[in-house]
Design a protein around this motif. Sequence first.
Motif, PDB file in Angstrom:
ATOM      1  N   SER A  65       0.853  -1.179   0.000  1.00 53.68           N
ATOM      2  CA  SER A  65       0.000   0.000   0.000  1.00 53.68           C
ATOM      3  C   SER A  65       0.892   1.234   0.000  1.00 53.68           C
ATOM      4  CB  SER A  65      -0.932  -0.007   1.204  1.00 53.68           C
ATOM      5  OG  SER A  65      -0.226  -0.339   2.370  1.00 53.68           O
ATOM      6  N   GLY A  67       0.755   5.883  -0.444  1.00 51.05           N
ATOM      7  CA  GLY A  67      -0.089   7.063  -0.424  1.00 51.05           C
ATOM      8  C   GLY A  67       0.725   8.308  -0.144  1.00 51.05           C
ATOM      9  N   SER A  81      -3.505   9.830   2.068  1.00 53.45           N
ATOM     10  CA  SER A  81      -4.281   9.074   1.086  1.00 53.45           C
ATOM     11  C   SER A  81      -3.756   7.643   1.088  1.00 53.45           C
ATOM     12  CB  SER A  81      -4.153   9.705  -0.304  1.00 53.45           C
ATOM     13  OG  SER A  81      -2.820   9.597  -0.757  1.00 53.45           O
ATOM     14  N   TRP A  82      -4.549   6.732   0.563  1.00 54.71           N
ATOM     15  CA  TRP A  82      -4.225   5.303   0.663  1.00 54.71           C
ATOM     16  C   TRP A  82      -4.656   4.587  -0.602  1.00 54.71           C
ATOM     17  CZ3 TRP A  82      -2.502   1.989   4.670  1.00 54.71           C
ATOM     18  CH2 TRP A  82      -2.742   0.628   4.450  1.00 54.71           C
ATOM     19  N   ARG A  83      -3.762   3.820  -1.179  1.00 55.32           N
ATOM     20  CA  ARG A  83      -4.192   2.913  -2.251  1.00 55.32           C
ATOM     21  C   ARG A  83      -3.369   1.626  -2.234  1.00 55.32           C
ATOM     22  NH1 ARG A  83      -4.955   4.009  -7.306  1.00 55.32           N
ATOM     23  NH2 ARG A  83      -5.356   6.231  -7.153  1.00 55.32           N
ATOM     24  N   GLU A  92      -8.764   5.310  -4.461  1.00 49.91           N
ATOM     25  CA  GLU A  92      -8.007   5.901  -3.371  1.00 49.91           C
ATOM     26  C   GLU A  92      -8.936   6.153  -2.192  1.00 49.91           C
ATOM     27  OE1 GLU A  92      -5.940   9.755  -4.007  1.00 49.91           O
ATOM     28  OE2 GLU A  92      -4.221   8.428  -4.229  1.00 49.91           O
ATOM     29  N   SER A  93      -8.428   5.958  -1.013  1.00 50.44           N
ATOM     30  CA  SER A  93      -9.225   6.262   0.172  1.00 50.44           C
ATOM     31  C   SER A  93      -8.395   7.142   1.104  1.00 50.44           C
ATOM     32  CB  SER A  93      -9.701   4.982   0.854  1.00 50.44           C
ATOM     33  OG  SER A  93      -8.648   4.063   0.993  1.00 50.44           O
TER      34      SER A  93
END
Lengths: 140, 117
Positions: A65, A67, A81-83, A92-93
């Motif tokens: 992961s 981001g 952000s997170w992917r 993306e979250s």
Amino acid sequence: MTSLTLVRRIAARPSIVFDALTTPEGIACWWGPDAGPVLLAETDVRIGGRFRVRFRTLDGSEHESSGEYLEVARPERLAMSWRWEGGEDPGESLVEIDLRATAEGTELTFTHSRLHDEDTRRSHEEGWNGALDKLQRHFS
Amino acid sequence: MVNYSAQLDRTFAALVDPTRRAILARLEREDGASVSELARPFAIKLPAIMKHLDVLDDAGLITRSKVGRTVTVRLSPQPMRAAMDWLRRYERFWSRSLDRLAAYAERKEAEARKSGR
């Protein structure tokens, strides 16, 4: 319900918790859903800086992961952000972590949300998670 | 995968609004309701309710069927389940990660105290 919120009370001061969250040495000790090893941890802890973490789970599969750090306010708040790499969950979250000093140490509030637009932020303020938790119970 | 992601975004976007969540919660309790029944508890006009129903319909969260002049609205749970699955996956991941994070930070705190910081 479009977001996940978890709270932990930790017997350590906020600056120590913050460093555990952001240093490669710290991340290597906790990141991941089981006791599988962290294979790589890179962090550039400043607004606009990026992180990348690769780990192996006990079933032998590897996941990565990455981001961007969106807010960095040591030791109170971190947003990123997170992917996932490799498209296991595309899109993306947003991850937000707030650290509040308490008599015992730190209260950590963790939120992972799918959407990170104005609507989501507004509804967080309305505190609607509780309302949807009820709905969620029906579906679990 | 891309479609799955777009569907999740639509579901979550639809769920952001409190009126729409209230409508879903009611449909969860009752097996179908007419549009005017759904509108009654809200201090907003019927066209506004219709707009909310359009959003829920587009997200696949409800179905509407018309018999005579009455439109019956029902819950369509599949997209909701997908959203729950997404949340549960992350809950597993983070819950266990944060437990270990806490243990690590507490160890560091003990070390810092021992060395007088």
